[in-house]
Design a protein around this motif. Structure first.
Motif, mmCIF file in Angstrom:
data_model
loop_
_atom_site.group_PDB
_atom_site.id
_atom_site.type_symbol
_atom_site.label_atom_id
_atom_site.label_comp_id
_atom_site.label_asym_id
_atom_site.label_seq_id
_atom_site.Cartn_x
_atom_site.Cartn_y
_atom_site.Cartn_z
ATOM 1 N N THR A 49 0.814 -1.220 0.000
ATOM 2 C CA THR A 49 0.000 0.000 0.000
ATOM 3 C C THR A 49 0.849 1.272 0.000
ATOM 4 N N LEU A 50 2.183 1.110 0.140
ATOM 5 C CA LEU A 50 3.083 2.266 0.112
ATOM 6 C C LEU A 50 4.373 1.871 -0.601
ATOM 7 N N ILE A 51 4.708 2.621 -1.649
ATOM 8 C CA ILE A 51 5.980 2.452 -2.359
ATOM 9 C C ILE A 51 6.846 3.670 -2.068
ATOM 10 N N ILE A 52 8.075 3.419 -1.663
ATOM 11 C CA ILE A 52 9.052 4.505 -1.497
ATOM 12 C C ILE A 52 10.090 4.343 -2.597
ATOM 13 N N ALA A 53 10.137 5.289 -3.523
ATOM 14 C CA ALA A 53 11.045 5.219 -4.674
ATOM 15 C C ALA A 53 12.287 6.057 -4.404
ATOM 16 N N LEU A 54 13.444 5.471 -4.672
ATOM 17 C CA LEU A 54 14.716 6.142 -4.418
ATOM 18 C C LEU A 54 15.535 6.261 -5.703
ATOM 19 N N ASP A 55 16.155 7.413 -5.888
ATOM 20 C CA ASP A 55 16.996 7.688 -7.054
ATOM 21 C C ASP A 55 16.207 7.652 -8.356
ATOM 22 N N CYS A 56 14.924 7.820 -8.282
ATOM 23 C CA CYS A 56 14.066 7.858 -9.469
ATOM 24 C C CYS A 56 12.688 8.321 -9.023
ATOM 25 N N GLY A 57 11.834 8.600 -10.002
ATOM 26 C CA GLY A 57 10.437 8.869 -9.687
ATOM 27 C C GLY A 57 9.975 10.297 -9.834
ATOM 28 N N VAL A 58 10.914 11.267 -9.867
ATOM 29 C CA VAL A 58 10.467 12.655 -9.848
ATOM 30 C C VAL A 58 9.750 13.055 -11.146
ATOM 31 N N LYS A 59 9.947 12.270 -12.220
ATOM 32 C CA LYS A 59 9.235 12.538 -13.472
ATOM 33 C C LYS A 59 8.164 11.484 -13.773
ATOM 34 N N SER A 60 7.911 10.595 -12.819
ATOM 35 C CA SER A 60 7.001 9.462 -13.065
ATOM 36 C C SER A 60 5.548 9.829 -12.793
ATOM 37 N N VAL A 61 5.065 10.837 -13.465
ATOM 38 C CA VAL A 61 3.711 11.344 -13.230
ATOM 39 C C VAL A 61 2.661 10.277 -13.541
ATOM 40 N N ALA A 62 2.779 9.653 -14.720
ATOM 41 C CA ALA A 62 1.785 8.657 -15.128
ATOM 42 C C ALA A 62 1.855 7.403 -14.248
ATOM 43 N N HIS A 63 3.062 7.004 -13.870
ATOM 44 C CA HIS A 63 3.216 5.805 -13.047
ATOM 45 C C HIS A 63 2.591 5.990 -11.663
ATOM 46 N N VAL A 64 2.824 7.155 -11.071
ATOM 47 C CA VAL A 64 2.259 7.416 -9.747
ATOM 48 C C VAL A 64 0.739 7.480 -9.823
ATOM 49 N N ALA A 65 0.207 8.047 -10.906
ATOM 50 C CA ALA A 65 -1.247 8.085 -11.094
ATOM 51 C C ALA A 65 -1.807 6.665 -11.232
ATOM 52 N N TYR A 66 -1.089 5.816 -11.948
ATOM 53 C CA TYR A 66 -1.491 4.415 -12.126
ATOM 54 C C TYR A 66 -1.525 3.695 -10.777
ATOM 55 N N ALA A 67 -0.495 3.944 -9.953
ATOM 56 C CA ALA A 67 -0.462 3.325 -8.623
ATOM 57 C C ALA A 67 -1.609 3.820 -7.760
ATOM 58 N N LYS A 68 -1.914 5.101 -7.875
ATOM 59 C CA LYS A 68 -2.989 5.679 -7.051
ATOM 60 C C LYS A 68 -4.328 5.031 -7.371
ATOM 61 N N GLU A 69 -4.534 4.704 -8.658
ATOM 62 C CA GLU A 69 -5.775 4.024 -9.054
ATOM 63 C C GLU A 69 -5.898 2.657 -8.374
ATOM 64 N N LYS A 70 -4.752 2.073 -8.036
ATOM 65 C CA LYS A 70 -4.743 0.761 -7.383
ATOM 66 C C LYS A 70 -4.695 0.881 -5.861
ATOM 67 N N GLY A 71 -4.805 2.098 -5.353
ATOM 68 C CA GLY A 71 -4.800 2.302 -3.906
ATOM 69 C C GLY A 71 -3.421 2.254 -3.283
ATOM 70 N N ILE A 72 -2.388 2.522 -4.084
ATOM 71 C CA ILE A 72 -1.011 2.492 -3.594
ATOM 72 C C ILE A 72 -0.466 3.918 -3.535
ATOM 73 N N ASP A 73 0.016 4.313 -2.378
ATOM 74 C CA ASP A 73 0.629 5.628 -2.211
ATOM 75 C C ASP A 73 2.108 5.583 -2.596
ATOM 76 N N PHE A 74 2.629 6.751 -2.970
ATOM 77 C CA PHE A 74 4.038 6.877 -3.327
ATOM 78 C C PHE A 74 4.712 7.947 -2.472
ATOM 79 N N ILE A 75 5.946 7.654 -2.051
ATOM 80 C CA ILE A 75 6.867 8.667 -1.539
ATOM 81 C C ILE A 75 8.086 8.619 -2.459
ATOM 82 N N ILE A 76 8.504 9.747 -2.965
ATOM 83 C CA ILE A 76 9.620 9.802 -3.913
ATOM 84 C C ILE A 76 10.813 10.477 -3.259
#
Length: 565
Positions: A135-162
């Motif tokens: 339910t929580l992904i913490i992304a390291l050394d990547c992710g700051v441009k992953s707009v579509a990926h984070v939106a996709y995760a949110k649809e699945k109920g998964i939060d992101f910390i970048i």
């Protein structure tokens, strides 16, 4: 090779600093050239202090990141620590996952496959998280441009910390928190942290909730120092402090995985160059040849004997990487000669079976022979993929942007980039890239340059000077090892070829009124006649120590030789 002497700094400023520190004007000059002009600045430089590290809560969104992680741990949520497959990403994943597991048992790690998923946050990784109840992904050394990926995760109920350190795009992902000191709206005092460095600031903030100070987090600094060295970030400010103490950890209480990688060196003291040339290539080799998760497994291992077994596997990956690198470089050089492309402004080569994991290294190797912007292409699925490397002072990213109509996608920075294109556009792109570089590459940048900090006599390089220079360490971008010029140097009759093919040169040199000093010139074996003809010559060199049979002696590491300059 162009020799360029750095302009001398203000003489009055140098004299004032020399007097304040009770050092020679040569030492003061080297300090001023590094932006250090006061007693307090010099004290901070020579005596890095953990207490000088900034409050992690000065970083934008740190409070949000910590609150979400605390809530996840309290609720027993499944946390996934996600990172890139290079050294910075794998060390960051090892650091954060190890720390979180000391507090919370439901923590997994994920490194994307270089070939199947590519760089950064992947849809496959998010699907893996969803399938495993994360339910929580913490992304390291990547992710700051992953707009579509984070939106996709949110649809699945998964939060992101970048936790990233790359320059953001025009839109930030809709994550719970985006920790990135390069955000325009982030006022964190130091913006040159690597990805693992941002991860360390996160555990520093989490630790503060548990009354853990920097000494409690001290054992994690070997990972941070490894990432700083490998990712070629400036070793200034906060990075210098983290690297300085990280090397201390590496030399006194390294984690079993790093100890295993360094085990065969048998060196008494590990320095930053050992991290760059021994540790980093091996960690990278896992992601290049097999999978980056192997590096994380090694770095998280707590049993030294098991770590040695993992290190043997990674050693084999590195040996395979070297073989591939050597073979592909030779094939590329043959291709350039066969096509009569020795005198172009660029190198652009392609072969469909070249290993994608080493083409970046091959591009750097080719620059050693043909000093010009270089792209190495291989086939990737139904497209061609390339790694680009540039020469000092030339922005290859801008050059690619000027040819972007021929590319499917590209990204990177001034000196390194990656891209893909359709096969039918390869020749069009190759021609356009050559024309762009031909128009924009200044003639002076077509010749390698050595910049020199100061001209010295050998008598300047006494034992006291050598001790002070040791205090300049760790070296790296923003604080490179001082480079010196000495004129009227003579060989004392000991010059000889060394190396399997006589490619290197070993000398014992002196100036009038100086004692002799040993010198090693890697790759300059063809200069033997030049130094052995009894005529004076000039040297550009770094001063280092040579350790042999337990004895340490000063040695010049020669970068170039000329008849008196």
């Amino acid at each position: 090779m162009r020799w360029t002497l750095i302009p001398k700094p203000d003489a009055a400023q140098v004299s004032e600093l020399a007097a304040a520190l009770n050092v020679t004007e040569l030492v003061a000059r080297l300090l001023v050239q590094r932006g250090i002009s006061t007693f307090d600045e010099a004290k901070a430089f020579f005596r890095p202090a953990l207490e000088s590290l900034h409050d992690p809560y000065l970083m934008k969104d740190m409070d949000k990141a910590v609150a979400r992680i605390e809530r996840a741990m309290a609720a027993g949520e499944h946390i996934l620590v996600f990172g890139d497959y290079d050294v910075d990403g794998t060390t960051a994943v090892a650091l954060l996952s190890t720390y979180l597991r000391s507090l919370h048992e439901n923590v997994d790690t994920y490194i994307p496959d270089r070939y199947d998923e590519g760089y950064g946050v992947s849809y496959k990784g998010i699907d893996y998280a969803d399938d495993n109840g994360v339910t929580l992904i913490i992304a390291l050394d990547c992710g700051v441009k992953s707009v579509a990926h984070v939106a996709y995760a949110k649809e699945k109920g998964i939060d992101f910390i970048i936790c990233d350190h790359h320059r953001p795009g025009p839109e930030l992902p809709d994550a719970v928190a985006v920790l990135d000191p390069k955000r325009d709206d982030c006022t964190y005092p130091y913006d040159e942290l690597c990805g693992c460095g941002v991860g360390f600031k996160l555990i520093q903030a989490l630790g503060a909730n548990r009354q853990q100070g920097l000494l409690d987090l001290y054992p994690y600094l070997d990972l941070v120092a490894t990432a700083i060295a490998a990712d070629i970030v400036p070793i200034t400010g906060e990075n210098r402090v983290l690297a300085y103490y990280g090397l201390k950890v590496m030399n006194t209480q390294p984690r079993p995985g790093l100890k295993a990688l360094l085990y065969q060196t048998r060196k008494a003291v590990i320095d930053i160059s050992d991290v760059v040339f021994i540790v980093a290539p091996r960690i990278n080799a896992a992601g290049r040849i097999r999978h980056g998760q192997h590096a994380v497994t090694l770095l998280c291992e707590t049993d030294f004997n098991q770590a040695l077994e993992y290190a043997k596997e990674i050693e084999q990956y590195n040996a395979d990487r070297k073989d591939l690198d050597k073979a592909i470089t030779q094939q590329a050089l043959w291709q350039i000669e066969e096509n009569g492309e020795q005198d172009r402004y660029t190198t652009v080569v392609f072969q469909e079976d070249w290993h994608k994991g080493v083409i970046g290294i091959v591009a750097s190797r080719l620059i050693e022979t043909y000093y010009r912007p270089t792209l190495v292409f291989t086939k990737s699925g139904d497209k061609y993929a390339a790694s680009a490397r540039s020469v000092l002072g030339f922005d290859v990213y801008n050059a690619l942007e000027n040819c972007s109509e021929h590319l499917e996608q590209f990204g990177g920075h001034m000196y390194a980039a990656g891209m893909t294109l359709r096969p039918e556009n390869y020749q069009h792109f190759k021609d356009a890239f050559e024309e762009t570089v031909k128009k924009t590459l200044p003639e002076a940048l077509r010749v390698p340059e050595i910049t020199v900090d100061a001209e010295v006599a050998f008598t300047d390089l006494d034992a006291k000077m050598r001790r002070i220079l040791k205090m300049f360490e760790p070296f790296g971008p923003g604080n490179r090892m001082p480079v010196f010029l000495s004129r009227n140097v003579h060989d004392t009759g000991y010059a000889k070829h060394i190396g399997a093919n006589g490619e290197h040169l070993k000398m014992f040199v002196r100036q009038v009124d100086s004692e002799g000093i040993g010198a090693i010139a890697f790759g300059l074996g063809d200069r033997l006649e030049q130094v052995a003809n009894r005529r004076p010559f000039s040297l550009i060199f770094c001063l280092e120590e040579n350790e042999w049979n337990g004895k340490i002696t000063p040695q010049l590491r020669v970068k170039d030789i000329r008849q008196n300059f």
